[in-house]
Design an enzyme around this catalytic site. Structure first.
Site, mmCIF file in Angstrom:
data_model
loop_
_atom_site.group_PDB
_atom_site.id
_atom_site.type_symbol
_atom_site.label_atom_id
_atom_site.label_comp_id
_atom_site.label_asym_id
_atom_site.label_seq_id
_atom_site.Cartn_x
_atom_site.Cartn_y
_atom_site.Cartn_z
ATOM 1 N N LYS A 191 0.847 -1.200 0.000
ATOM 2 C CA LYS A 191 0.000 0.000 0.000
ATOM 3 C C LYS A 191 0.882 1.249 0.000
ATOM 4 O O LYS A 191 1.494 1.588 0.995
ATOM 5 C CB LYS A 191 -0.903 0.064 1.239
ATOM 6 N N GLU A 266 10.412 1.963 9.878
ATOM 7 C CA GLU A 266 11.292 3.105 9.568
ATOM 8 C C GLU A 266 10.459 4.355 9.806
ATOM 9 O O GLU A 266 9.540 4.632 9.029
ATOM 10 C CB GLU A 266 11.764 3.040 8.109
ATOM 11 N N CYS A 300 13.014 11.906 6.204
ATOM 12 C CA CYS A 300 13.225 11.361 7.556
ATOM 13 C C CYS A 300 14.637 11.623 8.039
ATOM 14 O O CYS A 300 14.860 11.840 9.224
ATOM 15 C CB CYS A 300 12.956 9.862 7.553
HETATM 16 P P1 NAD Z 1 2.121 8.427 7.780
HETATM 17 O O1 NAD Z 1 2.541 7.689 9.000
HETATM 18 O O2 NAD Z 1 1.028 9.402 7.892
HETATM 19 O O3 NAD Z 1 1.681 7.403 6.621
HETATM 20 C C1 NAD Z 1 2.556 6.370 6.174
HETATM 21 C C2 NAD Z 1 1.718 5.284 5.531
HETATM 22 O O4 NAD Z 1 0.923 4.674 6.552
HETATM 23 C C3 NAD Z 1 0.752 5.780 4.467
HETATM 24 O O5 NAD Z 1 0.668 4.840 3.419
HETATM 25 C C4 NAD Z 1 -0.567 5.847 5.218
HETATM 26 O O6 NAD Z 1 -1.712 5.731 4.409
HETATM 27 C C5 NAD Z 1 -0.435 4.637 6.139
HETATM 28 N N1 NAD Z 1 -1.289 4.664 7.326
HETATM 29 C C6 NAD Z 1 -1.875 5.724 7.910
HETATM 30 N N2 NAD Z 1 -2.613 5.318 8.971
HETATM 31 C C7 NAD Z 1 -2.473 3.981 9.061
HETATM 32 C C8 NAD Z 1 -2.974 2.992 9.943
HETATM 33 N N3 NAD Z 1 -3.791 3.301 10.940
HETATM 34 N N4 NAD Z 1 -2.600 1.709 9.750
HETATM 35 C C9 NAD Z 1 -1.763 1.381 8.741
HETATM 36 N N5 NAD Z 1 -1.279 2.261 7.857
HETATM 37 C C10 NAD Z 1 -1.613 3.561 8.018
HETATM 38 O O7 NAD Z 1 3.457 9.096 7.201
HETATM 39 P P2 NAD Z 1 3.600 10.060 5.943
HETATM 40 O O8 NAD Z 1 3.064 11.396 6.325
HETATM 41 O O9 NAD Z 1 3.099 9.385 4.721
HETATM 42 O O10 NAD Z 1 5.194 10.129 5.805
HETATM 43 C C11 NAD Z 1 5.994 10.983 6.540
HETATM 44 C C12 NAD Z 1 6.623 10.262 7.712
HETATM 45 O O11 NAD Z 1 7.366 9.138 7.244
HETATM 46 C C13 NAD Z 1 7.624 11.131 8.457
HETATM 47 O O12 NAD Z 1 7.457 10.976 9.849
HETATM 48 C C14 NAD Z 1 8.975 10.574 8.008
HETATM 49 O O13 NAD Z 1 10.030 10.793 8.903
HETATM 50 C C15 NAD Z 1 8.656 9.120 7.857
HETATM 51 N N6 NAD Z 1 9.637 8.483 6.987
HETATM 52 C C16 NAD Z 1 10.597 7.680 7.553
HETATM 53 C C17 NAD Z 1 11.589 7.102 6.757
HETATM 54 C C18 NAD Z 1 12.657 6.221 7.357
HETATM 55 O O14 NAD Z 1 13.338 5.544 6.603
HETATM 56 N N7 NAD Z 1 12.830 6.202 8.678
HETATM 57 C C19 NAD Z 1 11.593 7.343 5.382
HETATM 58 C C20 NAD Z 1 10.605 8.167 4.838
HETATM 59 C C21 NAD Z 1 9.629 8.727 5.648
#
Ligand code: NAD
Length: 503
Positions: A191, A266, A300
């Site tokens: 997803k 991550e 991130c």
């Molecule tokens: P998010 O947590 O809002 O969403 C990430 C994914 O999770 C999306 O596909 C979203 O639809 C899904 N999601 C949302 N609610 C969910 C639930 N209840 N159950 C399962 N899946 C769910 O994050 P975002 O805004 O898309 O991305 C930004 C974040 O990602 C930042 O905090 C960033 O630091 C982090 N990030 C981390 C890394 C890493 O390698 N550590 C890399 C890229 C981004």
């Protein structure tokens, strides 16, 4: 007052939005209730894509297809060499469509096109690396257990993996997970973010074309609560590989714990670059700007905190400010652009809110800080905030925008204290000509990656992951495939058994 940005409309704006259907069991399907999600380009304001919007029924169908492909299909059973050949073919096909995929990621995320090309090129390299690991994955044998016993430890694919990705590096992040899961022989339900799903659907087509059997990879567009949550809780899913915010990561882990699934997380970061007076200050200033503003800070591992020695703070900051003024912000499709659009107007508001709260807390906006006027889209000026202190939200929380917070130190102990004083532990940087200083910081920082006299480089060979609340587990590196396996111990007894229990 600068002139408003003039964003040119690309050819895609005049065409109908591209429509993407779900990929389930090797077939492209619409959602049963016919719902779709429209994605508007954050840089150009027109509708780029429509995705079929999955719900509970599609999650069930996709997990069942992945389960069937795992339990009875060829993929987990074929020779690693055959799996590797398909991954290599996929890498070639991605390379052949690099420009198209980069353009989709740019239009949907607002990132600069030159950068997107680099990400897709990097993803090609990762798919090739994963193919090499498919062939070297192996277990262990123990011939030292006595003459009658041979112990063998197998590495078997773990089963169906749910892969959930964020919007900031749409194609790159799925490529840090999926090829390794496939190399191990797993099947998957994927997803992508509801804002940037198009390139993952293209990947699905590429995998089918490369010869992946139906059902091995299933792709669903949809929202977290409707699609992500059941992908995590489903009893036939054995592992969840999640990249996203720490907030959702914690919810995901709690849900996965109900059925004791393996998780790989991550999550967010609040990374510091520590600059000492004896460093190559020209290179460090460039890296400070790169670390703060690359991908509009929606990263991130962004170097969102600049931790600079008091003795050089004023001169160093004026160099950083001068370089920041030369960063080209604007049309994501312009080859010269370094900072594109923010992902959404809500997110821009959230970032701008952090900037005004920081001012309210007593820090100073030293550069930028404002939304840029433009004919279309949402753009934020790269922002430097100085006189930040450790307890301020801007110093501790993930802002996820082009905002560099500056803190100062007078001793190495203090620099380390600041660097470690957040709940996160993703990455850090240190700049100094002294090996002693670099090693002290590199050893003392609690983070998964430390860059020494460089910043934000990445190689498939090197593990990437987190300490503290930035996540769990490691991606990439030679053990990346092992993460998607279970170990099975088999004990072979030779000859007649002696030492009966009852006698
Ligand atoms: P998010 O947590 O809002 O969403 C990430 C994914 O999770 C999306 O596909 C979203 O639809 C899904 N999601 C949302 N609610 C969910 C639930 N209840 N159950 C399962 N899946 C769910 O994050 P975002 O805004 O898309 O991305 C930004 C974040 O990602 C930042 O905090 C960033 O630091 C982090 N990030 C981390 C890394 C890493 O390698 N550590 C890399 C890229 C981004």
């Amino acid at each position: 007052m600068n002139a408003p940005l003039k964003i040119a409309m690309p050819a895609e704006a005049a065409a109908a939005p591209k429509a993407y259907r779900l990929l389930i069991d090797g077939k492209h399907v619409d959602a049963r209730d016919g719902r779709t999600i429209a994605r508007n380009s954050p840089g150009h304001g027109f509708t780029v894509s429509h995705y079929a919007q999955a719900g509970a029924a599609e999650v069930e169908a996709a997990v069942q297809a992945a389960h069937k492909a795992f339990e009875t299909g060829r993929w987990p059973r074929m020779k690693a060499a055959e799996r590797a050949a398909i991954l290599l073919k996929a890498a070639d096909l991605i390379e052949g469509r690099l420009e198209e995929i980069a353009r989709l990621d740019t239009l949907e995320s607002g990132k600069p096109i030159a950068q997107a090309r680099g990400e897709i090129g990097g993803a090609v390299d990762i798919w090739r690396y994963a193919a090499s690991l498919a062939r070297t994955l192996h277990g262990e044998s123990y011939a030292n257990l006595g003459d009658a016993m041979l112990g063998v430890v197998l590495r078997e694919p773990i089963g169906v993996v749910s892969i959930i990705t964020p919007w900031n590096f749409p194609f790159l992040i799925v490529s840090q997970k999926l090829p390794f899961a496939l190399a191990a022989g797993c099947t998957a339900v994927v997803k992508p973010s509801e804002m940037t799903s198009a390139s993952t659907f293209v990947l699905g087509d590429i995998l089918m074309q490369a010869g992946l059997p139906p059902g091995v990879v299933n792709i669903l567009a949809g929202f977290g609560a409707d699609v992500g949550a059941p992908m995590v809780s489903h009893p036939l899913v054995e592992m969840v590989s999640f990249t996203g915010s720490t907030r959702v990561g914690k919810m995901t882990m709690a849900s996965a714990a109900q059925s004791l699934k393996k998780v790989s997380m991550e999550l967010g970061g609040k990374n510091g670059q520590v600059v000492f007076p004896d460093a190559d200050l020209e290179a460090a200033a460039d890296a400070a700007v790169f670390g703060g503003f690359f991908n509009a800070g929606e990263c991130c591992n962004a170097g969102s905190r600049l931790i600079v020695h008091e003795a050089i703070a004023d001169d160093f900051l004026s160099a950083v400010k001068a370089l920041t003024a030369r960063v080209t912000v604007g049309d994501p499709l312009d080859d010269q652009t370094k900072v594109g659009a923010m992902i959404s107007s809500d997110h821009l508001k959230k970032v701008a809110g952090y900037v005004s709260a920081a001012e309210g807390d007593g820090s100073q906006v030293y550069s930028g800080g404002k939304q840029l006027a433009s004919n279309v889209g949402q753009y934020l000026d790269p922002t430097i905030i100085r006189d930040v202190t450790e307890e301020m939200a801007i110093a501790r929380e993930e802002v996820f925008g082009p905002v560099l917070s500056v803190l100062t130190f007078e001793s190495i102990e203090k620099a380390l204290h600041i660097a470690n004083d957040t709940p996160y532990g993703l990455a850090a940087g240190v700049w100094s000509a002294s090996i002693d200083t670099c090693m002290s910081v590199a050893r003392g920082v609690r983070s998964g990656t430390v860059w020494v006299n460089t910043f934000m480089e990445g190689y498939p060979e090197l593990p990437f992951g987190d300490y503290k609340q930035s996540g769990l587990g490691r991606e990439l590196g030679k053990r990346a495939v092992e993460d998607y396996t279970e170990e099975k111990t088999i004990q072979f007894h030779r000859g007649q058994r002696t030492g009966w229990w009852v006698g």
